[in-house]
Design a protein around this motif. Structure first.
Motif, PDB file in Angstrom:
ATOM      1  N   VAL A   1     -32.641  30.398  10.307  1.00  0.00           N
ATOM      2  CA  VAL A   1     -33.064  29.535  11.419  1.00  0.00           C
ATOM      3  C   VAL A   1     -32.373  28.182  11.360  1.00  0.00           C
ATOM      4  O   VAL A   1     -32.396  27.419  12.329  1.00  0.00           O
ATOM      5  N   SER A   2     -31.771  27.848  10.222  1.00  0.00           N
ATOM      6  CA  SER A   2     -31.273  26.495  10.017  1.00  0.00           C
ATOM      7  C   SER A   2     -29.777  26.358  10.285  1.00  0.00           C
ATOM      8  O   SER A   2     -28.969  27.157   9.829  1.00  0.00           O
ATOM      9  N   HIS A   3     -29.412  25.298  11.007  1.00  0.00           N
ATOM     10  CA  HIS A   3     -28.001  24.996  11.228  1.00  0.00           C
ATOM     11  C   HIS A   3     -27.311  24.666   9.903  1.00  0.00           C
ATOM     12  O   HIS A   3     -26.096  24.812   9.780  1.00  0.00           O
ATOM     13  N   TRP A   4     -28.106  24.203   8.917  1.00  0.00           N
ATOM     14  CA  TRP A   4     -27.527  23.875   7.609  1.00  0.00           C
ATOM     15  C   TRP A   4     -27.400  25.116   6.735  1.00  0.00           C
ATOM     16  O   TRP A   4     -26.762  25.085   5.694  1.00  0.00           O
ATOM     17  N   GLY A   5     -28.053  26.214   7.149  1.00  0.00           N
ATOM     18  CA  GLY A   5     -28.024  27.424   6.340  1.00  0.00           C
ATOM     19  C   GLY A   5     -26.659  28.084   6.368  1.00  0.00           C
ATOM     20  O   GLY A   5     -25.889  27.932   7.304  1.00  0.00           O
ATOM     21  N   HIS A   6     -26.366  28.885   5.314  1.00  0.00           N
ATOM     22  CA  HIS A   6     -25.042  29.501   5.214  1.00  0.00           C
ATOM     23  C   HIS A   6     -24.915  30.709   6.120  1.00  0.00           C
ATOM     24  O   HIS A   6     -23.825  31.224   6.326  1.00  0.00           O
ATOM     25  N   ASP A   7     -26.024  31.203   6.665  1.00  0.00           N
ATOM     26  CA  ASP A   7     -25.991  32.407   7.491  1.00  0.00           C
ATOM     27  C   ASP A   7     -26.762  32.167   8.779  1.00  0.00           C
ATOM     28  O   ASP A   7     -27.593  32.966   9.194  1.00  0.00           O
ATOM     29  N   PHE A   8     -26.495  31.029   9.424  1.00  0.00           N
ATOM     30  CA  PHE A   8     -27.193  30.642  10.653  1.00  0.00           C
ATOM     31  C   PHE A   8     -27.035  31.710  11.736  1.00  0.00           C
ATOM     32  O   PHE A   8     -25.955  32.209  11.993  1.00  0.00           O
ATOM     33  N   ARG A   9     -28.174  32.078  12.377  1.00  0.00           N
ATOM     34  CA  ARG A   9     -28.178  33.059  13.468  1.00  0.00           C
ATOM     35  C   ARG A   9     -28.948  32.486  14.645  1.00  0.00           C
ATOM     36  O   ARG A   9     -30.117  32.116  14.514  1.00  0.00           O
ATOM     37  N   LYS A  10     -28.282  32.422  15.790  1.00  0.00           N
ATOM     38  CA  LYS A  10     -28.898  31.815  16.975  1.00  0.00           C
ATOM     39  C   LYS A  10     -30.205  32.517  17.363  1.00  0.00           C
ATOM     40  O   LYS A  10     -31.143  31.884  17.846  1.00  0.00           O
ATOM     41  N   GLU A  11     -30.262  33.840  17.130  1.00  0.00           N
ATOM     42  CA  GLU A  11     -31.459  34.594  17.525  1.00  0.00           C
ATOM     43  C   GLU A  11     -32.715  34.082  16.804  1.00  0.00           C
ATOM     44  O   GLU A  11     -33.818  34.173  17.334  1.00  0.00           O
ATOM     45  N   TYR A  12     -32.521  33.553  15.593  1.00  0.00           N
ATOM     46  CA  TYR A  12     -33.656  33.081  14.811  1.00  0.00           C
ATOM     47  C   TYR A  12     -34.252  31.790  15.377  1.00  0.00           C
ATOM     48  O   TYR A  12     -35.411  31.469  15.106  1.00  0.00           O
ATOM     49  N   CYS A  13     -33.461  31.032  16.140  1.00  0.00           N
ATOM     50  CA  CYS A  13     -33.933  29.738  16.649  1.00  0.00           C
ATOM     51  C   CYS A  13     -35.175  29.872  17.518  1.00  0.00           C
ATOM     52  O   CYS A  13     -36.018  28.973  17.564  1.00  0.00           O
ATOM     53  N   GLN A  14     -35.300  30.991  18.223  1.00  0.00           N
ATOM     54  CA  GLN A  14     -36.434  31.178  19.129  1.00  0.00           C
ATOM     55  C   GLN A  14     -37.760  31.347  18.390  1.00  0.00           C
ATOM     56  O   GLN A  14     -38.825  31.210  18.985  1.00  0.00           O
ATOM     57  N   LEU A  15     -37.684  31.651  17.101  1.00  0.00           N
ATOM     58  CA  LEU A  15     -38.907  31.950  16.350  1.00  0.00           C
ATOM     59  C   LEU A  15     -39.842  30.749  16.238  1.00  0.00           C
ATOM     60  O   LEU A  15     -41.024  30.909  15.942  1.00  0.00           O
ATOM     61  N   GLY A  16     -39.315  29.545  16.464  1.00  0.00           N
ATOM     62  CA  GLY A  16     -40.175  28.372  16.453  1.00  0.00           C
ATOM     63  C   GLY A  16     -41.246  28.423  17.530  1.00  0.00           C
ATOM     64  O   GLY A  16     -42.275  27.729  17.440  1.00  0.00           O
ATOM     65  N   GLN A  17     -41.044  29.265  18.548  1.00  0.00           N
ATOM     66  CA  GLN A  17     -42.023  29.394  19.633  1.00  0.00           C
ATOM     67  C   GLN A  17     -43.299  30.106  19.173  1.00  0.00           C
ATOM     68  O   GLN A  17     -44.338  30.020  19.851  1.00  0.00           O
ATOM     69  N   LEU A  18     -43.236  30.828  18.063  1.00  0.00           N
ATOM     70  CA  LEU A  18     -44.405  31.589  17.615  1.00  0.00           C
ATOM     71  C   LEU A  18     -45.606  30.689  17.379  1.00  0.00           C
ATOM     72  O   LEU A  18     -46.741  31.037  17.729  1.00  0.00           O
TER      73      LEU A  18
END
Length: 599
Positions: A146-163
């Motif tokens: 989920v993190s832009h600082w992470g080594h394996d950033f995935r845009k799909e994970y960004c939406q999970l903050g809506q949970l």
């Protein structure tokens, strides 16, 4: 009176066959059962999955697990089903009829754990279905995505903050094995965790032996190394072309291996992965595409033919080895010539911010490769887990370089960082130490600093090496959120004051890993163990599951050591729960008794 702890411990023993919790599991489970959001930072193989699987079995409704890869979901579900847990996955590769069957089972509350990808979970129609189910917990696996600082950033994970916005009363658990300080903070923000309980376990994997070999005729080095190993292994390369070349040459030498990379057809990649997991091939030669989906606990070695782009990637990839806790090895083949190539690849990134982060992460990986101090210390310190004690199980510890009192040299560097007000990167600090009259240094007035030129008698590479060692020892840290500037840590204070000495290493050029002793393994009957492995493979093929899902290597070793005489005695063996005992116990007991009767 039954407490949450005794209930959790009962599930741990009866369902999963483990005697005690690993560090952190009990605390995470208790806070989750209390309805609290949690962030779980545990190393690969540290037991993260049980942190949500046990609450899932104790809570009255459904637990939804977000996972990035279908293969990883499938392996988790296979293992849970064999243990008697009502678990399922939903993904686009399933036939329509199967998806409908799973959805019907969910509506009828017949499933305890559901695995989905973030893309599926965040679809509007699927979220509408979720509202109709009795969801008790959301678990976000590989949360660093989920993190832009992470080594394996995935845009799909960004939406999970809506949970947290859509389901504020349902606790969310984030789980990851590879997150530095910047990534951890970002995970909390991106997932919107409310007053979370944070468990940060040790990143240490003491059963893995970290080694580095100067790359020279790498194909020959690789073949010789694999010949000394037992069991399954993974070989990582940085390009598809090299993967194909290395795999072909290893196969020509009689090594049972196959290639894996993103340029292959998906059916072929799936075939290779299943063949590896089911022990039909011994070695996979792969790019990083062979990543998070590997849930095989008995990988005995991982080799990096090329330098990885970050310590996070290296840590996660080497973490494929020894997930079962038994001795394993990680070998890195290093050549300075690879460094410029990787820097060039990273510099081709069109996003300047992302490029800067990746270059800094690669600089840390480069420093690890050049390290003259305990490699495990370098890894742990990178993740903020400072450890003054050397590990005794890496090439540096087993074949140590020469040491000298570097207190005065350390003071020169630390003082320079301090006088630059902790606002400069390592290149600038070295330029000041070397006394370079560069225009930007003169314009800033830094040629007037007392530390300007105090290291003129040593080359740039020397000072870069010293800075790297001071970072590894926890006296300096690199702040990747502020253009990779060097910062003093609290541990630097007594060194600057002359109250504490610093030992540095003289740069080393060679190491002979072949002379190092193999790690000790527990005593057990090797012939009986081989017989039980054969029995396990027969059962796995019959039931169409990976062999480790039946019983782990550790379970077979303990069976071969203890040789239980009854099913009741088998329940005391590591990894044997009630369901597995009923399903497989008699077959293995018969195999043991037959072997003993043969004398």
């Amino acid at each position: 009176m039954t407490t949450p702890h005794t209930s959790a411990l009962s599930v741990l023993k009866q369902v999963f066959g483990y005697r005690t919790f690993r560090p952190g599991q009990e605390s995470v489970i208790e806070h989750t059962l209390d309805g609290q959001d949690t962030l779980v930072l545990m190393p690969t193989g540290g037991g993260k999955s049980l942190c949500y699987q046990i609450p899932a079995l104790l809570l009255p409704g459904l637990t939804i697990v977000v996972s990035p890869l279908i293969s990883l979901m499938r392996d988790q579900v296979d293992a849970l089903k064999v243990a008697g847990v009502a678990a399922e996955l939903l993904n686009s590769s399933q036939p329509k009829e199967q998806q409908i069957a799973v959805l019907n089972a969910l509506h009828e509350a017949r499933i305890k754990i559901l695995y989905v990808a973030p893309e599926r979970l965040m679809q509007a129609d699927f979220l509408h279905r979720v509202q109709e189910w009795d969801v008790q917990l959301f678990a976000i696996d590989e949360a660093h995505c989920v993190s832009h600082w992470g080594h394996d950033f995935r845009k799909e994970y960004c939406q999970l903050g809506q949970l947290k916005q859509l389901f504020p009363a349902i606790p969310v658990m984030g789980l990851t094995a590879t997150a530095d300080l910047a990534t951890r903070r970002d995970i909390l923000i991106q997932l919107g965790l409310q007053n979370p309980f944070i468990y940060q376990g040790s990143f240490d994997r003491p059963n893995i032996r970290y080694s580095q070999l100067l790359k020279f005729k790498p194909q020959e080095q690789l073949q010789k190394y694999i010949a000394t190993q037992e069991g399954s292994g993974i070989v990582y390369c940085n390009s598809r072309r090299k993967v194909d070349d290395v795999a072909a040459k290893l196969a020509a030498q009689g090594i049972n291996c196959m290639a894996y990379h993103a340029g292959m057809e998906s059916d072929m990649r799936e075939y290779v992965q299943r063949a590896f997991i089911q022990d039909r091939i011994d070695v996979v030669v792969a790019t990083v595409a062979f990543g998070m989906g590997i849930n095989k606990p008995d990988v005995r070695f991982v080799v990096h033919v090329d330098l990885p782009r970050s310590i996070e990637s290296y840590y996660q990839e080497t973490g494929r080895a020894g997930r079962d806790g038994l001795p394993a090895e990680a070998l890195l083949l290093f050549d300075e010539k690879d460094v410029a190539k990787i820097r060039q690849w990273i510099s081709e990134n069109d996003n300047p911010e992302r490029q800067a982060v990746e270059l800094q992460r690669f600089a840390a990986m480069h420093a690890l490769a050049e390290a003259q101090t305990c490699r495990r210390q370098v890894l742990l310190n990178y993740f903020g887990e400072y450890n003054a004690k050397a590990c005794g199980n890496c090439d540096i510890c087993l074949d140590p370089p020469r040491q000298f009192d570097g207190s005065e040299i350390a003071q020169k560097v630390l003082s320079c960082v301090y006088r630059l007000k902790q606002t400069s990167d390592s290149d600038y600090v070295v330029d000041i130490l070397r006394g370079k009259k560069l225009a930007h240094i003169v314009d800033a007035g830094h040629d007037q600093l007392t530390t300007f030129g105090i290291g003129h008698d040593s080359p740039d590479a020397y000072w870069h090496n010293v800075i790297n060692q001071l970072i590894h020892q926890g006296l300096l840290r690199v702040d990747i959120t502020q253009r990779a500037v060097l910062k003093l840590t609290e541990a630097a204070r007594p060194v600057l004051k002359g109250e504490q000495t610093v030992t540095l290493a003289v740069p080393r050029l060679t190491m002979d890993w072949q002379q190092r002793a193999k790690p000790e393994r527990r005593f057990y009957d090797k012939r009986l163990y081989a017989r039980l492995k054969h029995k396990r493979k027969q059962i796995a093929e019959r039931d169409a599951v990976p062999p480790y899902v039946v019983f782990s290597d550790q379970t077979l070793m303990e069976l071969a050591d203890v040789t239980p005489e009854s099913l009741t005695e088998m329940l005391a063996i590591y990894g044997i729960g009630q369901t597995k005992l009923e399903r497989y116990g008699q077959e293995f007991l018969d195999a043991i008794q037959t072997y003993l009767a043969e004398g």
